[in-house]
Design a protein around this motif. Structure first.
Motif, PDB file in Angstrom:
ATOM      1  N   VAL A  95      28.899  15.273 -82.590  1.00  0.00           N
ATOM      2  CA  VAL A  95      30.282  15.629 -82.924  1.00  0.00           C
ATOM      3  C   VAL A  95      30.972  16.269 -81.723  1.00  0.00           C
ATOM      4  O   VAL A  95      30.658  17.402 -81.339  1.00  0.00           O
ATOM      5  CB  VAL A  95      30.321  16.587 -84.132  1.00  0.00           C
ATOM      6  CG1 VAL A  95      31.760  16.786 -84.599  1.00  0.00           C
ATOM      7  CG2 VAL A  95      29.461  16.062 -85.277  1.00  0.00           C
ATOM      8  N   PRO A  96      31.941  15.581 -81.110  1.00  0.00           N
ATOM      9  CA  PRO A  96      32.655  16.126 -79.952  1.00  0.00           C
ATOM     10  C   PRO A  96      33.844  16.978 -80.366  1.00  0.00           C
ATOM     11  O   PRO A  96      34.443  16.774 -81.428  1.00  0.00           O
ATOM     12  CB  PRO A  96      33.131  14.875 -79.216  1.00  0.00           C
ATOM     13  CG  PRO A  96      33.344  13.882 -80.320  1.00  0.00           C
ATOM     14  CD  PRO A  96      32.328  14.188 -81.379  1.00  0.00           C
ATOM     15  N   ALA A  97      34.192  17.912 -79.503  1.00  0.00           N
ATOM     16  CA  ALA A  97      35.375  18.750 -79.703  1.00  0.00           C
ATOM     17  C   ALA A  97      36.538  18.191 -78.883  1.00  0.00           C
ATOM     18  O   ALA A  97      36.353  17.350 -77.996  1.00  0.00           O
ATOM     19  CB  ALA A  97      35.082  20.185 -79.278  1.00  0.00           C
ATOM     20  N   ILE A  98      37.730  18.677 -79.191  1.00  0.00           N
ATOM     21  CA  ILE A  98      38.898  18.288 -78.406  1.00  0.00           C
ATOM     22  C   ILE A  98      39.653  19.489 -77.839  1.00  0.00           C
ATOM     23  O   ILE A  98      40.464  19.342 -76.926  1.00  0.00           O
ATOM     24  CB  ILE A  98      39.880  17.421 -79.223  1.00  0.00           C
ATOM     25  CG1 ILE A  98      40.409  18.187 -80.439  1.00  0.00           C
ATOM     26  CG2 ILE A  98      39.221  16.102 -79.633  1.00  0.00           C
ATOM     27  CD1 ILE A  98      41.574  17.502 -81.145  1.00  0.00           C
ATOM     28  N   ASP A  99      39.391  20.692 -78.368  1.00  0.00           N
ATOM     29  CA  ASP A  99      40.097  21.891 -77.920  1.00  0.00           C
ATOM     30  C   ASP A  99      39.291  23.120 -78.324  1.00  0.00           C
ATOM     31  O   ASP A  99      38.151  22.993 -78.806  1.00  0.00           O
ATOM     32  CB  ASP A  99      41.523  21.931 -78.497  1.00  0.00           C
ATOM     33  CG  ASP A  99      41.553  21.832 -80.023  1.00  0.00           C
ATOM     34  OD1 ASP A  99      40.497  22.044 -80.679  1.00  0.00           O
ATOM     35  OD2 ASP A  99      42.631  21.543 -80.573  1.00  0.00           O
ATOM     36  N   LEU A 100      39.859  24.319 -78.162  1.00  0.00           N
ATOM     37  CA  LEU A 100      39.130  25.537 -78.497  1.00  0.00           C
ATOM     38  C   LEU A 100      38.870  25.677 -80.000  1.00  0.00           C
ATOM     39  O   LEU A 100      37.722  25.936 -80.396  1.00  0.00           O
ATOM     40  CB  LEU A 100      39.877  26.765 -77.966  1.00  0.00           C
ATOM     41  CG  LEU A 100      39.234  28.119 -78.284  1.00  0.00           C
ATOM     42  CD1 LEU A 100      37.815  28.209 -77.727  1.00  0.00           C
ATOM     43  CD2 LEU A 100      40.103  29.251 -77.733  1.00  0.00           C
ATOM     44  N   PRO A 101      39.882  25.494 -80.880  1.00  0.00           N
ATOM     45  CA  PRO A 101      39.588  25.617 -82.314  1.00  0.00           C
ATOM     46  C   PRO A 101      38.526  24.632 -82.799  1.00  0.00           C
ATOM     47  O   PRO A 101      37.636  24.996 -83.575  1.00  0.00           O
ATOM     48  CB  PRO A 101      40.942  25.349 -82.980  1.00  0.00           C
ATOM     49  CG  PRO A 101      41.950  25.733 -81.944  1.00  0.00           C
ATOM     50  CD  PRO A 101      41.327  25.334 -80.639  1.00  0.00           C
ATOM     51  N   SER A 102      38.600  23.372 -82.334  1.00  0.00           N
ATOM     52  CA  SER A 102      37.607  22.398 -82.787  1.00  0.00           C
ATOM     53  C   SER A 102      36.233  22.712 -82.200  1.00  0.00           C
ATOM     54  O   SER A 102      35.217  22.467 -82.855  1.00  0.00           O
ATOM     55  CB  SER A 102      38.036  20.973 -82.439  1.00  0.00           C
ATOM     56  OG  SER A 102      38.082  20.767 -81.050  1.00  0.00           O
ATOM     57  N   SER A 103      36.181  23.253 -81.008  1.00  0.00           N
ATOM     58  CA  SER A 103      34.888  23.632 -80.432  1.00  0.00           C
ATOM     59  C   SER A 103      34.196  24.656 -81.316  1.00  0.00           C
ATOM     60  O   SER A 103      32.992  24.534 -81.620  1.00  0.00           O
ATOM     61  CB  SER A 103      35.079  24.195 -79.016  1.00  0.00           C
ATOM     62  OG  SER A 103      35.530  23.194 -78.118  1.00  0.00           O
ATOM     63  N   ARG A 104      34.930  25.661 -81.744  1.00  0.00           N
ATOM     64  CA  ARG A 104      34.353  26.692 -82.614  1.00  0.00           C
ATOM     65  C   ARG A 104      33.990  26.107 -83.980  1.00  0.00           C
ATOM     66  O   ARG A 104      32.923  26.401 -84.530  1.00  0.00           O
ATOM     67  CB  ARG A 104      35.347  27.839 -82.767  1.00  0.00           C
ATOM     68  CG  ARG A 104      35.537  28.651 -81.487  1.00  0.00           C
ATOM     69  CD  ARG A 104      36.686  29.628 -81.615  1.00  0.00           C
ATOM     70  NE  ARG A 104      36.745  30.559 -80.478  1.00  0.00           N
ATOM     71  CZ  ARG A 104      37.830  31.245 -80.129  1.00  0.00           C
ATOM     72  NH1 ARG A 104      38.946  31.117 -80.842  1.00  0.00           N
ATOM     73  NH2 ARG A 104      37.793  32.062 -79.097  1.00  0.00           N
ATOM     74  N   ARG A 105      34.871  25.287 -84.505  1.00  0.00           N
ATOM     75  CA  ARG A 105      34.670  24.693 -85.832  1.00  0.00           C
ATOM     76  C   ARG A 105      33.436  23.788 -85.845  1.00  0.00           C
ATOM     77  O   ARG A 105      32.660  23.791 -86.808  1.00  0.00           O
ATOM     78  CB  ARG A 105      35.934  23.912 -86.201  1.00  0.00           C
ATOM     79  CG  ARG A 105      35.987  23.347 -87.598  1.00  0.00           C
ATOM     80  CD  ARG A 105      37.386  22.864 -87.904  1.00  0.00           C
ATOM     81  NE  ARG A 105      37.813  21.746 -87.074  1.00  0.00           N
ATOM     82  CZ  ARG A 105      38.871  21.761 -86.273  1.00  0.00           C
ATOM     83  NH1 ARG A 105      39.644  22.828 -86.183  1.00  0.00           N
ATOM     84  NH2 ARG A 105      39.202  20.693 -85.555  1.00  0.00           N
ATOM     85  N   ILE A 106      33.255  23.031 -84.788  1.00  0.00           N
ATOM     86  CA  ILE A 106      32.147  22.084 -84.718  1.00  0.00           C
ATOM     87  C   ILE A 106      30.809  22.806 -84.639  1.00  0.00           C
ATOM     88  O   ILE A 106      29.826  22.375 -85.258  1.00  0.00           O
ATOM     89  CB  ILE A 106      32.354  21.127 -83.527  1.00  0.00           C
ATOM     90  CG1 ILE A 106      33.426  20.091 -83.886  1.00  0.00           C
ATOM     91  CG2 ILE A 106      31.060  20.445 -83.113  1.00  0.00           C
ATOM     92  CD1 ILE A 106      33.983  19.352 -82.710  1.00  0.00           C
ATOM     93  N   ILE A 107      30.748  23.890 -83.900  1.00  0.00           N
ATOM     94  CA  ILE A 107      29.502  24.650 -83.830  1.00  0.00           C
ATOM     95  C   ILE A 107      29.095  25.123 -85.217  1.00  0.00           C
ATOM     96  O   ILE A 107      27.928  24.998 -85.616  1.00  0.00           O
ATOM     97  CB  ILE A 107      29.656  25.839 -82.858  1.00  0.00           C
ATOM     98  CG1 ILE A 107      29.755  25.324 -81.414  1.00  0.00           C
ATOM     99  CG2 ILE A 107      28.486  26.803 -82.998  1.00  0.00           C
ATOM    100  CD1 ILE A 107      30.061  26.402 -80.396  1.00  0.00           C
ATOM    101  N   GLU A 108      30.047  25.612 -85.979  1.00  0.00           N
ATOM    102  CA  GLU A 108      29.748  26.075 -87.344  1.00  0.00           C
ATOM    103  C   GLU A 108      29.323  24.911 -88.244  1.00  0.00           C
ATOM    104  O   GLU A 108      28.361  25.023 -89.008  1.00  0.00           O
ATOM    105  CB  GLU A 108      30.972  26.776 -87.933  1.00  0.00           C
ATOM    106  CG  GLU A 108      31.298  28.097 -87.263  1.00  0.00           C
ATOM    107  CD  GLU A 108      32.468  28.802 -87.926  1.00  0.00           C
ATOM    108  OE1 GLU A 108      32.953  28.311 -88.966  1.00  0.00           O
ATOM    109  OE2 GLU A 108      32.900  29.849 -87.402  1.00  0.00           O
TER     110      GLU A 108
END
Length: 264
Positions: free
Chosen positions: A36-49
């Motif tokens: 699951v790749p991220a696209i920005d800071l909010p998605s980076s945090r969301r994806i880790i969770e």
């Protein structure tokens, strides 16, 4: 037969109503790992969770997508960098890659210089952390290649996501020996040239499977919301193109994933 979807945006709002069911359908179809790749800071945090919730099935990446690069890119990258392991420690916190990063001049060149600077900074992260890169590139291959060549000897590797190019473009990317091409639903489209291009110039040890869900669903689901279970259509089309069984295609692409993402 087990399959890996190396690129699916399962954190997206498109899955808010049935994310658990989407993941369950994928597992039922044999897709045992989803990246699951991220696209920005909010998605980076969301994806880790999210990936912690589905540990062993979903695997996270963090990064700043080129289309999300703005004037504040430096500040955003400072925040994302805090999510990464310290230098040379590999995938701390379960992270398997830096992505989705790259260059995209398809719609606009307004932030062209900022995109290139942000991409180069994240390329340096890859070298520092030994995490591979998940690279997005659209209408910018020459610029992307020029940046990567500066660091070619030190890069741990990665994926050129969503490859849809011609033989010359494929050969140019294959000059980076630790990188592979990510092949998705476009390969199943009636007018796609990928079933001819790939066997002609791309060895089996240089491709991985992906969906880019929820985008670019393969035939016969074209036009629908894409999901990781549909990667079986990509697998089938590539097996046909290379003249091998689906089981062998799954085995070979899984080996490529292991080499790029999980080798020491």
């Amino acid at each position: 037969m087990e399959i890996i979807d190396t690129h699916c945006h399962l954190d997206g709002e498109e899955y808010n109503d049935d994310r658990a069911e989407v993941i369950a359908r994928a597992v039922e179809a044999g897709v045992m790992q989803m990246f699951v790749p991220a696209i920005d800071l909010p998605s980076s945090r969301r994806i880790i969770e999210l990936c912690q919730e589905y540990s062993g099935t979903l695997y996270p990446m963090v990064g700043l997508h080129p289309e999300e690069v703005r004037a504040d890119w430096r500040e955003v990258l400072q925040e994302i960098r805090q999510l990464l392991p310290t230098s040379g420690t590999g995938g701390g916190g379960g992270l398997i890659a830096i992505g989705e990063v790259g260059l995209d001049f398809y719609w606009s060149r307004e932030f062209e210089q900022e995109q290139m600077l942000a991409f180069e900074e994240q390329v340096r992260w890859s070298i520092e952390t030994r995490l591979p890169l998940m690279i997005h590139c659209r209408k910018a291959q020459n610029e992307m290649v020029a940046i990567l060549k500066r660091y070619q000897d030190d890069l741990p590797g990665g994926v050129f996501h969503c490859f849809t190019g011609n033989e010359i473009e494929a050969q140019q990317l294959l000059e980076f020996p630790r990188f592979v091409l990510g092949i998705g639903g476009v390969s199943t489209f009636k007018k796609s040239h990928l079933p001819e291009v790939l066997p002609a110039v791309v060895p089996l040890d240089r491709i991985v499977l992906e969906t880019d869900s929820p985008y670019m669903a393969p035939v016969p689901h074209r036009g629908q919301r894409n999901e990781p279970a549909f990667v079986v259509q990509v697998l089938a089309r590539l097996a046909q193109a290379y003249g091998i069984s689906e089981e062998e295609m799954a085995d070979r692409t899984n080996e490529n994933v292991a080499r790029v993402f999980f080798s020491e």
